[in-house]
Write an enzyme that holds these catalytic residues in place. Structure first.
Site, PDB file in Angstrom:
ATOM      1  N   HIS A  13       0.692  -1.313  -0.006  1.00  0.00           N
ATOM      2  CA  HIS A  13       0.162  -0.124  -0.226  1.00  0.00           C
ATOM      3  C   HIS A  13       0.854   1.170   0.096  1.00  0.00           C
ATOM      4  O   HIS A  13       0.536   2.104  -0.557  1.00  0.00           O
ATOM      5  CB  HIS A  13      -1.048  -0.003   1.142  1.00  0.00           C
ATOM      6  CG  HIS A  13      -1.859  -1.069   1.256  1.00  0.00           C
ATOM      7  ND1 HIS A  13      -1.982  -1.729   2.467  1.00  0.00           N
ATOM      8  CD2 HIS A  13      -3.007  -1.395   0.468  1.00  0.00           C
ATOM      9  CE1 HIS A  13      -2.899  -2.750   2.248  1.00  0.00           C
ATOM     10  NE2 HIS A  13      -3.383  -2.526   1.025  1.00  0.00           N
ATOM     11  N   LYS A  37     -16.729  -7.000   6.294  1.00  0.00           N
ATOM     12  CA  LYS A  37     -15.716  -7.632   6.602  1.00  0.00           C
ATOM     13  C   LYS A  37     -15.566  -7.235   8.119  1.00  0.00           C
ATOM     14  O   LYS A  37     -15.667  -5.936   8.329  1.00  0.00           O
ATOM     15  CB  LYS A  37     -14.692  -7.052   5.833  1.00  0.00           C
ATOM     16  CG  LYS A  37     -14.035  -7.604   4.705  1.00  0.00           C
ATOM     17  CD  LYS A  37     -12.757  -7.208   4.086  1.00  0.00           C
ATOM     18  CE  LYS A  37     -12.569  -7.133   2.790  1.00  0.00           C
ATOM     19  NZ  LYS A  37     -11.265  -6.665   2.444  1.00  0.00           N
ATOM     20  N   ARG A  86      -2.084  -6.264  -8.263  1.00  0.00           N
ATOM     21  CA  ARG A  86      -1.109  -7.042  -7.987  1.00  0.00           C
ATOM     22  C   ARG A  86      -0.903  -8.147  -9.242  1.00  0.00           C
ATOM     23  O   ARG A  86       0.122  -8.448  -9.325  1.00  0.00           O
ATOM     24  CB  ARG A  86      -1.277  -7.644  -6.640  1.00  0.00           C
ATOM     25  CG  ARG A  86      -1.179  -6.986  -5.552  1.00  0.00           C
ATOM     26  CD  ARG A  86      -1.520  -7.415  -4.241  1.00  0.00           C
ATOM     27  NE  ARG A  86      -3.021  -7.587  -4.414  1.00  0.00           N
ATOM     28  CZ  ARG A  86      -3.872  -7.922  -3.278  1.00  0.00           C
ATOM     29  NH1 ARG A  86      -3.386  -8.134  -2.256  1.00  0.00           N
ATOM     30  NH2 ARG A  86      -5.172  -8.113  -3.523  1.00  0.00           N
ATOM     31  N   SER A 123      -3.096  -7.716   2.786  1.00  0.00           N
ATOM     32  CA  SER A 123      -3.360  -7.575   4.569  1.00  0.00           C
ATOM     33  C   SER A 123      -3.794  -8.840   5.102  1.00  0.00           C
ATOM     34  O   SER A 123      -3.367  -9.171   6.349  1.00  0.00           O
ATOM     35  CB  SER A 123      -4.550  -6.516   4.699  1.00  0.00           C
ATOM     36  OG  SER A 123      -4.141  -5.260   4.175  1.00  0.00           O
TER      37      SER A 123
END
Ligand code: PNS
Length: 155
Positions: A13, A37, A86, A123
């Site tokens: 990040h 979440k 990514r 994460s």
């Protein structure tokens, strides 16, 4: 704006935030509260961890929002979102979000290729490793590593 859950922020990040700050006059890092979440860190804790690691960038500010991204954009006059990609597995979902945000509020999303050194990093992976006492020191800044240890030790 660089939005995300940042639960917690990683070097991946931070690389995107730093690179975005080199291309825009101002970058707002927006910690989004995700109702679907459950998070390890509170929004306040995430804000503090990010602020500590972005204070060296004079044009980066940190904020939070509970609700739709486009409503935050409207309230702040933001017209561009920067996201890191990514791998191709990120693409489908990111494309959908980018198209929804474009349609809903004419907000553009710009994708940056994640630096190869961070392409595997997330994460969730960091939390899983830390949960089993794995070494995450190359993945997150020191204050995040310490916060992870403290939080997971208390579990
Ligand atoms: O770090 P994440 O979890 O991949 O970030 C995803 C995030 C928070 C940017 C995304 O879930 C989001 O924008 N949430 C806010 C709610 C919203 O606007 N949803 C509609 C997106 S199309």
């Amino acid at each position: 704006m660089c939005p995300g859950s940042f639960d917690p922020i990683t070097f991946g990040h931070l690389d995107i935030i730093e690179r975005a700050s080199q291309h825009f006059d101002q970058v707002i890092v927006a910690v989004m509260e995700n109702r679907t979440k459950s998070s390890l860190f509170t929004v306040q804790e995430r804000l503090e961890m990010i602020s500590e690691n972005t204070k060296k960038f004079p044009n980066v500010v940190v904020d939070s929002w509970h609700g739709l991204l486009v409503d935050f954009c409207k309230s702040k006059g933001i017209d561009s979102i920067v996201k890191g990609l990514r791998a191709v597995t990120d693409f489908d979902y990111e494309l959908q979000m980018a198209q929804v945000n474009l349609q809903a509020a004419n907000v553009e999303t710009m994708f940056m290729a994640t630096a190869p050194a961070h392409s595997f990093l997330s994460s969730s992976l960091v939390k899983e490793l830390a949960n089993y006492s794995g070494d995450v020191s190359t993945m997150v800044p020191l204050n995040v590593n310490e916060a992870l240890r403290a939080r997971l030790a208390g579990k």
